[in-house]
Design a protein around this motif. Structure first.
Motif, PDB file in Angstrom:
ATOM      1  N   ILE A   6      35.107  29.771  25.564  1.00 55.57           N
ATOM      2  CA  ILE A   6      34.916  29.538  24.341  1.00 55.57           C
ATOM      3  C   ILE A   6      35.514  30.885  23.499  1.00 55.57           C
ATOM      4  O   ILE A   6      36.015  30.185  22.411  1.00 55.57           O
ATOM      5  N   VAL A   7      35.942  31.566  23.852  1.00 58.58           N
ATOM      6  CA  VAL A   7      36.711  32.698  23.356  1.00 58.58           C
ATOM      7  C   VAL A   7      37.943  32.113  22.928  1.00 58.58           C
ATOM      8  O   VAL A   7      38.557  32.276  22.108  1.00 58.58           O
ATOM      9  N   LEU A   8      38.606  31.397  24.282  1.00 61.07           N
ATOM     10  CA  LEU A   8      39.950  30.724  24.138  1.00 61.07           C
ATOM     11  C   LEU A   8      39.971  29.558  23.193  1.00 61.07           C
ATOM     12  O   LEU A   8      40.681  29.464  22.357  1.00 61.07           O
ATOM     13  N   ARG A   9      38.918  29.053  22.914  1.00 65.28           N
ATOM     14  CA  ARG A   9      38.880  27.626  22.096  1.00 65.28           C
ATOM     15  C   ARG A   9      39.076  28.262  20.665  1.00 65.28           C
ATOM     16  O   ARG A   9      39.856  27.649  19.803  1.00 65.28           O
ATOM     17  N   GLU A  10      38.301  29.317  20.218  1.00 66.75           N
ATOM     18  CA  GLU A  10      38.279  29.957  18.852  1.00 66.75           C
ATOM     19  C   GLU A  10      39.562  30.565  18.702  1.00 66.75           C
ATOM     20  O   GLU A  10      40.280  30.653  17.705  1.00 66.75           O
ATOM     21  N   TRP A  52      44.097  25.534  32.631  1.00 68.55           N
ATOM     22  CA  TRP A  52      44.610  24.211  32.328  1.00 68.55           C
ATOM     23  C   TRP A  52      44.874  24.140  30.516  1.00 68.55           C
ATOM     24  O   TRP A  52      45.739  23.515  30.199  1.00 68.55           O
ATOM     25  N   LEU A  53      43.704  24.862  29.921  1.00 68.80           N
ATOM     26  CA  LEU A  53      44.056  24.587  28.591  1.00 68.80           C
ATOM     27  C   LEU A  53      44.975  25.747  28.112  1.00 68.80           C
ATOM     28  O   LEU A  53      45.706  25.384  27.143  1.00 68.80           O
ATOM     29  N   ASN A 105      27.719  23.934  25.502  1.00 67.50           N
ATOM     30  CA  ASN A 105      26.918  25.298  25.736  1.00 67.50           C
ATOM     31  C   ASN A 105      26.835  26.047  27.081  1.00 67.50           C
ATOM     32  O   ASN A 105      26.138  26.916  27.034  1.00 67.50           O
ATOM     33  N   ASN A 106      27.464  25.460  28.059  1.00 61.10           N
ATOM     34  CA  ASN A 106      27.208  25.927  29.201  1.00 61.10           C
ATOM     35  C   ASN A 106      28.504  25.444  30.320  1.00 61.10           C
ATOM     36  O   ASN A 106      29.081  24.525  29.701  1.00 61.10           O
ATOM     37  N   ASP A 149      42.175  18.613  21.770  1.00 61.99           N
ATOM     38  CA  ASP A 149      40.667  17.979  22.272  1.00 61.99           C
ATOM     39  C   ASP A 149      39.723  19.077  22.185  1.00 61.99           C
ATOM     40  O   ASP A 149      38.604  18.985  21.785  1.00 61.99           O
ATOM     41  N   PHE A 150      40.222  20.015  23.216  1.00 60.56           N
ATOM     42  CA  PHE A 150      39.065  21.276  23.529  1.00 60.56           C
ATOM     43  C   PHE A 150      38.882  21.997  22.225  1.00 60.56           C
ATOM     44  O   PHE A 150      37.608  22.221  21.743  1.00 60.56           O
ATOM     45  N   ILE A 151      39.693  22.287  21.311  1.00 60.83           N
ATOM     46  CA  ILE A 151      39.285  22.762  19.985  1.00 60.83           C
ATOM     47  C   ILE A 151      38.303  21.869  19.052  1.00 60.83           C
ATOM     48  O   ILE A 151      37.447  22.488  18.372  1.00 60.83           O
TER      49      ILE A 151
END
Length: 204
Positions: A80-84, A142-143, A38-39, A20-22
């Motif tokens: 955000i770095v983790l998301r990508e 948690w992610l 965005n923040n 869901d985060f991705i």
């Protein structure tokens, strides 16, 4: 006119927290698309939307972010770095390929940090893992935990990418036949498009 996009209306079709985060990028198939995060404040709003963190923890993190805005900004950027990074890791996972070595090293550094701050608690007769102190970094710890658990327990066939929007989801259907992130959105769009193309071909 379609409704404005917001975290409050964001669908949670991934089936797992890290997926869901991705999927907080509206459409990964388009160059110009909506990023819901965005923040740091919006990241906490997303957590409230998922229900993954309690209101009490979110309130504590809001207070910490207010007291330490520069640190909150750094933590947000790291999230955000983790998301990508997770998007790349699961893309490789779905294709049956090994992850890029540098991506694996980077993810292992996240794992090292997160699991250095986790401990077991005993609640209502059962053990439960939680992070041992309120910290802004919890928003990506948690992610990391979610992704590590999924990465080591799921099979590549269970993790799929929606062909319409590029969202990643866990196929929990009984026969493993789920194709779209959501039949009511991307599935319907595909159905309408195919009907239009068939009608167009039939015209003289």
């Amino acid at each position: 006119m379609s409704a404005p996009k917001s975290i409050a209306t964001l669908r949670l079709d991934g089936g797992v927290l890290c997926l869901d985060f991705i999927n907080t990028i509206d459409n990964r198939k388009k160059i110009s698309t909506c990023d819901y995060l965005n923040n740091f404040k919006e990241l906490l709003q997303w957590y409230a939307h998922t229900g993954a963190l309690s209101p009490k923890i979110i309130h504590t993190l809001e207070r910490l972010a207010k007291d330490y805005p520069q640190k909150a900004a750094i933590v947000f950027e790291k999230s955000i770095v983790l998301r990508e990074l997770l998007h790349r890791l699961f893309a490789a996972f779905m294709s049956g390929k090994n992850p890029v070595a540098t991506d694996l090293v980077q993810f292992n550094s996240y794992i090292g940090e997160a699991y250095a701050n986790i401990e077991m608690a005993w609640q209502a007769g059962t053990g439960k893992l939680h992070f041992n102190a309120p910290a802004l970094e919890q928003v990506y710890w948690w992610l990391v935990k979610s992704a590590a658990e999924l990465y080591t327990s799921a099979s590549p066939a269970q993790i799929k990418e929606c062909p319409a929007c590029g969202w990643i989801f866990m196929d929990k259907s009984r026969n493993g036949s789920r194709k779209w992130c959501s039949m009511s959105t991307c599935g319907d769009v595909d159905k309408v498009t195919r009907n239009y193309q068939r009608t167009k071909r039939k015209k003289p």
